[in-house]
Design a protein around this motif. Structure first.
Motif, PDB file in Angstrom:
ATOM      1  N   ARG A   1      -1.041  15.641 -11.470  1.00 58.61           N
ATOM      2  CA  ARG A   1      -1.332  14.281 -11.917  1.00 58.61           C
ATOM      3  C   ARG A   1      -2.833  14.032 -11.856  1.00 58.61           C
ATOM      4  NH1 ARG A   1       3.534  11.676  -8.282  1.00 58.61           N
ATOM      5  NH2 ARG A   1       4.869  10.946  -9.982  1.00 58.61           N
ATOM      6  N   ALA A   2      -3.425  13.733 -12.996  1.00 63.76           N
ATOM      7  CA  ALA A   2      -4.852  13.447 -13.037  1.00 63.76           C
ATOM      8  C   ALA A   2      -5.159  12.059 -12.485  1.00 63.76           C
ATOM      9  CB  ALA A   2      -5.371  13.559 -14.469  1.00 63.76           C
ATOM     10  N   LEU A   3      -4.228  11.132 -12.646  1.00 61.10           N
ATOM     11  CA  LEU A   3      -4.418   9.764 -12.192  1.00 61.10           C
ATOM     12  C   LEU A   3      -4.725   9.733 -10.697  1.00 61.10           C
ATOM     13  CD1 LEU A   3      -3.997   6.755 -13.343  1.00 61.10           C
ATOM     14  CD2 LEU A   3      -1.839   6.857 -12.072  1.00 61.10           C
TER      15      LEU A   3
ATOM     16  N   PRO B   1       1.615   5.522 -11.484  1.00 65.08           N
ATOM     17  CA  PRO B   1       2.560   6.407 -12.169  1.00 65.08           C
ATOM     18  C   PRO B   1       3.989   5.871 -12.203  1.00 65.08           C
ATOM     19  CG  PRO B   1       2.233   7.171  -9.939  1.00 65.08           C
ATOM     20  CD  PRO B   1       1.326   5.976 -10.114  1.00 65.08           C
ATOM     21  N   TYR B   2       4.180   4.630 -11.718  1.00 69.40           N
ATOM     22  CA  TYR B   2       5.498   4.004 -11.717  1.00 69.40           C
ATOM     23  C   TYR B   2       5.378   2.602 -12.267  1.00 69.40           C
ATOM     24  CZ  TYR B   2       5.822   7.577  -8.050  1.00 69.40           C
ATOM     25  OH  TYR B   2       5.743   8.745  -7.338  1.00 69.40           O
ATOM     26  N   GLN B   3       6.514   1.939 -12.419  1.00 68.05           N
ATOM     27  CA  GLN B   3       6.549   0.529 -12.777  1.00 68.05           C
ATOM     28  C   GLN B   3       7.493  -0.200 -11.831  1.00 68.05           C
ATOM     29  OE1 GLN B   3       7.505   0.078 -16.932  1.00 68.05           O
ATOM     30  NE2 GLN B   3       5.632   1.088 -17.600  1.00 68.05           N
ATOM     31  N   CYS B   4       7.223  -1.475 -11.612  1.00 70.37           N
ATOM     32  CA  CYS B   4       8.088  -2.303 -10.775  1.00 70.37           C
ATOM     33  C   CYS B   4       9.117  -3.011 -11.652  1.00 70.37           C
ATOM     34  CB  CYS B   4       7.270  -3.359 -10.031  1.00 70.37           C
ATOM     35  SG  CYS B   4       6.079  -2.681  -8.858  1.00 70.37           S
TER      36      CYS B   4
ATOM     37  N   VAL C   1       0.857  -1.194   0.000  1.00 72.50           N
ATOM     38  CA  VAL C   1       0.000   0.000   0.000  1.00 72.50           C
ATOM     39  C   VAL C   1       0.891   1.240   0.000  1.00 72.50           C
ATOM     40  CG1 VAL C   1      -1.874   1.216   1.158  1.00 72.50           C
ATOM     41  CG2 VAL C   1      -1.770  -1.294   1.256  1.00 72.50           C
ATOM     42  N   HIS C   2       0.758   2.038  -1.057  1.00 76.03           N
ATOM     43  CA  HIS C   2       1.610   3.211  -1.260  1.00 76.03           C
ATOM     44  C   HIS C   2       0.759   4.413  -1.640  1.00 76.03           C
ATOM     45  CE1 HIS C   2       5.666   1.115  -1.842  1.00 76.03           C
ATOM     46  NE2 HIS C   2       4.804   0.139  -1.584  1.00 76.03           N
ATOM     47  N   SER C   3       1.400   5.584  -1.623  1.00 70.78           N
ATOM     48  CA  SER C   3       0.762   6.786  -2.162  1.00 70.78           C
ATOM     49  C   SER C   3       1.785   7.581  -2.954  1.00 70.78           C
ATOM     50  CB  SER C   3       0.158   7.646  -1.045  1.00 70.78           C
ATOM     51  OG  SER C   3       1.178   8.276  -0.274  1.00 70.78           O
ATOM     52  N   TYR C   4       1.288   8.502  -3.771  1.00 69.35           N
ATOM     53  CA  TYR C   4       2.166   9.360  -4.569  1.00 69.35           C
ATOM     54  C   TYR C   4       1.628  10.784  -4.560  1.00 69.35           C
ATOM     55  CZ  TYR C   4      -1.370   8.566  -8.214  1.00 69.35           C
ATOM     56  OH  TYR C   4      -2.549   8.469  -8.910  1.00 69.35           O
ATOM     57  N   THR C   5       2.463  11.716  -4.946  1.00 69.03           N
ATOM     58  CA  THR C   5       2.106  13.130  -4.850  1.00 69.03           C
ATOM     59  C   THR C   5       1.139  13.538  -5.949  1.00 69.03           C
ATOM     60  OG1 THR C   5       4.077  13.693  -6.131  1.00 69.03           O
ATOM     61  CG2 THR C   5       4.257  13.802  -3.742  1.00 69.03           C
ATOM     62  N   ALA C   6       0.279  14.505  -5.616  1.00 71.93           N
ATOM     63  CA  ALA C   6      -0.679  15.023  -6.586  1.00 71.93           C
ATOM     64  C   ALA C   6      -0.003  15.863  -7.666  1.00 71.93           C
ATOM     65  CB  ALA C   6      -1.743  15.848  -5.871  1.00 71.93           C
TER      66      ALA C   6
ATOM     67  N   GLU D   1      -1.010   2.139  -5.651  1.00 72.15           N
ATOM     68  CA  GLU D   1      -0.531   3.520  -5.579  1.00 72.15           C
ATOM     69  C   GLU D   1      -1.746   4.435  -5.636  1.00 72.15           C
ATOM     70  OE1 GLU D   1       2.289   4.993  -5.150  1.00 72.15           O
ATOM     71  OE2 GLU D   1       3.887   3.559  -5.570  1.00 72.15           O
ATOM     72  N   ILE D   2      -1.996   5.152  -4.542  1.00 74.11           N
ATOM     73  CA  ILE D   2      -3.134   6.068  -4.459  1.00 74.11           C
ATOM     74  C   ILE D   2      -2.601   7.490  -4.343  1.00 74.11           C
ATOM     75  CG2 ILE D   2      -5.310   6.584  -3.309  1.00 74.11           C
ATOM     76  CD1 ILE D   2      -5.108   3.684  -4.284  1.00 74.11           C
ATOM     77  N   ARG D   3      -3.125   8.396  -5.137  1.00 71.75           N
ATOM     78  CA  ARG D   3      -2.696   9.802  -5.050  1.00 71.75           C
ATOM     79  C   ARG D   3      -2.968  10.324  -3.649  1.00 71.75           C
ATOM     80  NH1 ARG D   3      -5.714  13.174  -9.250  1.00 71.75           N
ATOM     81  NH2 ARG D   3      -7.024  13.702  -7.458  1.00 71.75           N
ATOM     82  N   ASN D   4      -1.978  10.966  -3.042  1.00 68.67           N
ATOM     83  CA  ASN D   4      -2.083  11.194  -1.594  1.00 68.67           C
ATOM     84  C   ASN D   4      -3.146  12.212  -1.185  1.00 68.67           C
ATOM     85  OD1 ASN D   4      -0.702  13.634  -2.055  1.00 68.67           O
ATOM     86  ND2 ASN D   4       1.259  12.834  -1.300  1.00 68.67           N
ATOM     87  N   ASN D   5      -3.596  13.063  -2.089  1.00 67.54           N
ATOM     88  CA  ASN D   5      -4.707  13.934  -1.695  1.00 67.54           C
ATOM     89  C   ASN D   5      -6.055  13.225  -1.787  1.00 67.54           C
ATOM     90  OD1 ASN D   5      -4.996  13.890  -4.471  1.00 67.54           O
ATOM     91  ND2 ASN D   5      -5.080  16.112  -4.718  1.00 67.54           N
TER      92      ASN D   5
END
Length: 246
Positions: free
Chosen positions: A162-164, A197-200, A150-155, A223-227
């Protein structure tokens, strides 16, 4: 004795929930922004030490919500990824980053070999040993063990919004990854994608390739956008969206 071992004043991980009867294992590698006081925030100002470079904002609360809802095992990290990144192999250049996004990590520069080894011994190795044990036990009990990070990424990244809203990252676990995406796609308003927005990749990640694919179990990273997960009501929404498809 390595004197740098004394810097690490808490366990490497917390087993938030342990349920060997459930074949789902959740892991939150970037759950914490904790840096021991003696390391003086690695030279970062207060604001920077709490930003995304230090941890995945919202990921811990989402992981706990999923664990509570599904009664699933959850392993969480207790230290900031700035000390050592638990989703990077030890040989990766950014295992202990000296630069992250726009920030120079002064406290990670020119580290003594003994200091690097202390971070590996006190944080990285215990965490991965525990995760490996949980997976091995689950595989003995179940034929459908699966692993979800479970991760998050920046908006916003490098000035670009990032629209995703969410990505599902996988390598060999295509069937499981597509199953999750198909479940989320039932909400047509969601903007989701595979391997964004990334790849493993081997050499760059540990959870999916090493703990998942190498163990021949389905493994994905959420990966969930953190906002999207910075408030309790938003987290509850994502728990409801994700729990039926995991």
């Amino acid at each position: 004795m390595n004197p740098f071992n004394l810097l690490f004043d808490k366990p490497a991980y917390t087993l938030y929930r342990y349920n060997p009867d459930n074949p789902l294992i959740l892991v939150c590698e970037h759950a914490s922004c904790y840096i021991p006081a003696q390391l003086q925030q690695l030279g970062l100002e207060d604001k920077a030490a709490k930003e995304h470079i230090a941890w995945d904002i919202g990921a811990l609360d989402l992981a706990k919500g999923l664990s509570d809802k599904l009664n699933a095992t959850l392993l969480v990290a207790n230290y900031s990824r700035l000390l050592i990144d638990l989703n990077r192999p030890l040989e990766a250049p950014d295992s202990i980053p000296d630069v992250s996004e726009i920030y120079t990590i002064i406290g990670n520069q020119n580290l003594a070999k003994e200091h690097i080894e202390a971070r590996q011994v006190n944080i990285f190795k215990p965490f991965h040993q525990k995760l490996a044990e949980l997976i091995a036990e689950s595989k003995q009990r179940h034929d459908n063990t699966r692993l979800v990070g479970v991760h998050s990424y920046t908006a916003t990244y490098k000035g670009q919004a990032r629209a995703l809203q969410a990505g599902v990252l996988y390598m060999q676990a295509r069937h499981y990854g597509e199953q999750i995406l198909a479940g989320l796609a039932k909400d047509p308003a969601l903007i989701i994608a595979a391997n964004e927005p990334y790849q493993c990749a081997y050499g760059e990640d540990t959870t999916v390739p090493l703990h998942g694919d190498d163990n021949h179990i389905p493994a994905v990273l959420l990966e969930i956008r953190n906002n999207e997960i910075n408030e309790l009501a938003k987290i509850d929404r994502w728990v409801k969206l994700l729990s039926p498809v995991l």
